[in-house]
Design an enzyme around this catalytic site. Structure first.
Site, mmCIF file in Angstrom:
data_model
loop_
_atom_site.group_PDB
_atom_site.id
_atom_site.type_symbol
_atom_site.label_atom_id
_atom_site.label_comp_id
_atom_site.label_asym_id
_atom_site.label_seq_id
_atom_site.Cartn_x
_atom_site.Cartn_y
_atom_site.Cartn_z
ATOM 1 N N TYR A 1 -4.001 -10.145 1.026
ATOM 2 C CA TYR A 1 -3.060 -9.620 2.014
ATOM 3 C C TYR A 1 -2.992 -10.542 3.226
ATOM 4 O O TYR A 1 -1.911 -10.844 3.737
ATOM 5 C CB TYR A 1 -3.488 -8.216 2.431
ATOM 6 C CG TYR A 1 -2.555 -7.552 3.410
ATOM 7 C CD1 TYR A 1 -1.226 -7.302 3.084
ATOM 8 C CD2 TYR A 1 -3.004 -7.162 4.677
ATOM 9 C CE1 TYR A 1 -0.359 -6.686 3.982
ATOM 10 C CE2 TYR A 1 -2.152 -6.549 5.580
ATOM 11 C CZ TYR A 1 -0.826 -6.312 5.223
ATOM 12 O OH TYR A 1 0.018 -5.708 6.126
ATOM 13 N N SER B 1 1.436 -8.397 10.570
ATOM 14 C CA SER B 1 0.163 -7.689 10.659
ATOM 15 C C SER B 1 -0.816 -8.557 11.421
ATOM 16 O O SER B 1 -0.692 -9.789 11.426
ATOM 17 C CB SER B 1 -0.387 -7.419 9.246
ATOM 18 O OG SER B 1 -1.726 -6.965 9.302
#
Length: 250
Positions: free
Chosen positions: A149, A136
């Site tokens: 995250y 990501s």
């Protein structure tokens, strides 16, 4: 010719399911691995040339069963797509849930580690192996409410980069694909737990990426000539210039 096998984790929905479909179209026999066996059964029935394996990447025994299934198939393991992952919560660091952080680390980092360790010998034995990790842009840019995250994806990035260094000279490529804003059915909903809040993430965004866009990236990187290694592919929608810079229609 020996049948090319590809393992895709987190294959029951979103990017994983789209990747499984695309890789079957590219000529792979896909081992679709995920926790939700019912969804995997539906996917395999749809795509045909695939094998469903119920697998929890946070569980050693479950990953071992995945490895055993792959070893029992007729073919050569040429591709592993470490896609299983996700996010829970958007609390600030000061009040973030340790349980949520633990889950994100277990799935995104240790899940990638377990599956990679289990299947690396077969990938090497194929003589032309490829590991793709779905990371990501949160793996190299932090943002408010994304500490857990982002920390997990930074760690996954470190794992993948280190692996590439450690196995250089062996016949296995190591590729990282880092998407920005991708709209799938479940990612944001699982993260915030509220459909309205999940929809708000994409409010006014004309065309976020979708799962098929990332599947296309996986297929492209995995089907380059074996001497070509795409270390990192960063992909965002055209309306997202950076992590915080997103054009939204009024």
């Amino acid at each position: 010719m020996t049948k090319k096998l590809a393992v895709v984790t987190g294959a029951s929905s979103g990017i994983g399911a789209a990747t499984a479909r695309r890789l079957v179209a590219e000529g792979f026999h896909v081992v679709a691995a995920a926790r939700r066996a019912d969804r995997l059964a539906t996917l395999v029935k749809e795509v045909g040339d695939a094998t469903a394996v119920e697998c929890d990447v946070t569980d050693d025994a479950s990953v071992a069963r995945l490895r055993d299934t792959v070893e029992g198939l007729d073919g050569s393991l040429n591709l592993l797509v470490n896609n299983a992952g996700g996010a829970h919560g958007m609390d600030p660091v000061a009040t973030g849930s340790v349980e949520d952080w633990q889950w994100m680390y277990d799935v995104n980092v240790l899940g990638t580690l377990r599956v990679t360790q289990a299947l690396l010998p077969a990938l090497e034995a194929s003589g032309a192996g490829t590991i793709v990790a779905i990371g990501s842009t949160a793996g190299f840019v932090v943002y408010e409410g994304g500490g857990g995250y982002s920390a997990a994806k930074h760690a996954q990035n470190a794992l993948i980069g280190t692996l590439r260094l450690e196995i250089v000279g062996k016949p296995v490529r190591v590729i990282e694909i880092d998407p920005g804003m991708v709209r799938t059915d479940e990612f944001s909903l699982n993260r915030v737990g509220d459909p309205a809040k999940a929809d708000a993430v994409y409010a006014g965004v004309p065309e976020p990426l979708v799962a098929d866009d990332i599947a296309d990236c996986v297929a492209w990187t995995a089907t380059r000539p074996q001497h070509v290694n795409v270390d990192r592919l960063v992909v965002r929608p055209i309306v997202q210039a950076a992590q915080h810079k997103v054009y939204r229609q009024q």
